[in-house]
Design an enzyme around this catalytic site. Sequence first.
Site, PDB file in Angstrom:
ATOM      1  N   ARG A 107      28.613  34.236  40.149  1.00  0.00           N
ATOM      2  CA  ARG A 107      29.856  33.997  41.003  1.00  0.00           C
ATOM      3  C   ARG A 107      29.901  32.645  41.487  1.00  0.00           C
ATOM      4  NH1 ARG A 107      34.618  36.900  43.202  1.00  0.00           N
ATOM      5  NH2 ARG A 107      35.617  35.188  43.955  1.00  0.00           N
ATOM      6  N   ARG A 116      36.129  33.135  36.837  1.00  0.00           N
ATOM      7  CA  ARG A 116      34.962  33.798  37.366  1.00  0.00           C
ATOM      8  C   ARG A 116      34.083  34.829  36.417  1.00  0.00           C
ATOM      9  NH1 ARG A 116      38.332  36.185  42.129  1.00  0.00           N
ATOM     10  NH2 ARG A 116      38.830  34.028  42.130  1.00  0.00           N
ATOM     11  N   ASP A 119      34.140  39.486  39.494  1.00  0.00           N
ATOM     12  CA  ASP A 119      34.940  39.616  40.598  1.00  0.00           C
ATOM     13  C   ASP A 119      34.804  41.056  41.149  1.00  0.00           C
ATOM     14  OD1 ASP A 119      36.261  39.302  42.951  1.00  0.00           O
ATOM     15  OD2 ASP A 119      38.399  39.139  41.544  1.00  0.00           O
ATOM     16  N   ASP A 121      36.218  43.782  44.089  1.00  0.00           N
ATOM     17  CA  ASP A 121      37.001  43.535  45.242  1.00  0.00           C
ATOM     18  C   ASP A 121      37.306  45.136  45.734  1.00  0.00           C
ATOM     19  OD1 ASP A 121      37.850  41.037  45.344  1.00  0.00           O
ATOM     20  OD2 ASP A 121      39.508  41.548  43.911  1.00  0.00           O
TER      21      ASP A 121
END
Length: 178
Positions: A107, A116, A119, A121
Amino acid sequence: MSRRLAQGVDAPLPAAPAVPPVEAVIALGANLGNRGSTLQAAVEAIARLPLVVDVRVSGPVESVALKPDGPDADAPTYLNSVAVVSTRLAPSVLLTYLQAIENQHGRDRRERWGDRTLDLDLIAYGDVESDDSELTLPHPRAAEREFVLEPWLTVDADAVLPGQGRVDALLARLRENR
């Protein structure tokens, strides 16, 4: 472990109260490299985290890359999924582990909303609502992301985004406003 009482008698230390598990929702996305393999490896890494159990993962969905100015059809498309986990990790600790997994997969954080390799989250952590500068919960744009809401519903048909409402209603509203 024990503690020494006044007359030299050992007594056991009181046990720390058990922290009840919390359901956490993690969105996974990748638009560079072997996206499917990367997402699978990330799920496996999440499942190996301490104090994380019962990892349930959606199937992948493809989405256009979002940039600060909106959708970018010229950028590589994303492969996205959602994992719902049961954890006793604090949200900040879980986030630190997620960022370490991202780093293990190359990353690059130089460009906000850039392409990317991975990712991760933290979308929701139980009913916790926080606007801390390091970790906002629930994720501030989750209710606007079909690529988060749709796969989340496949894992939990009764999902609720704290402070926003039922995920199925949020998804229906997004689709109505297309």
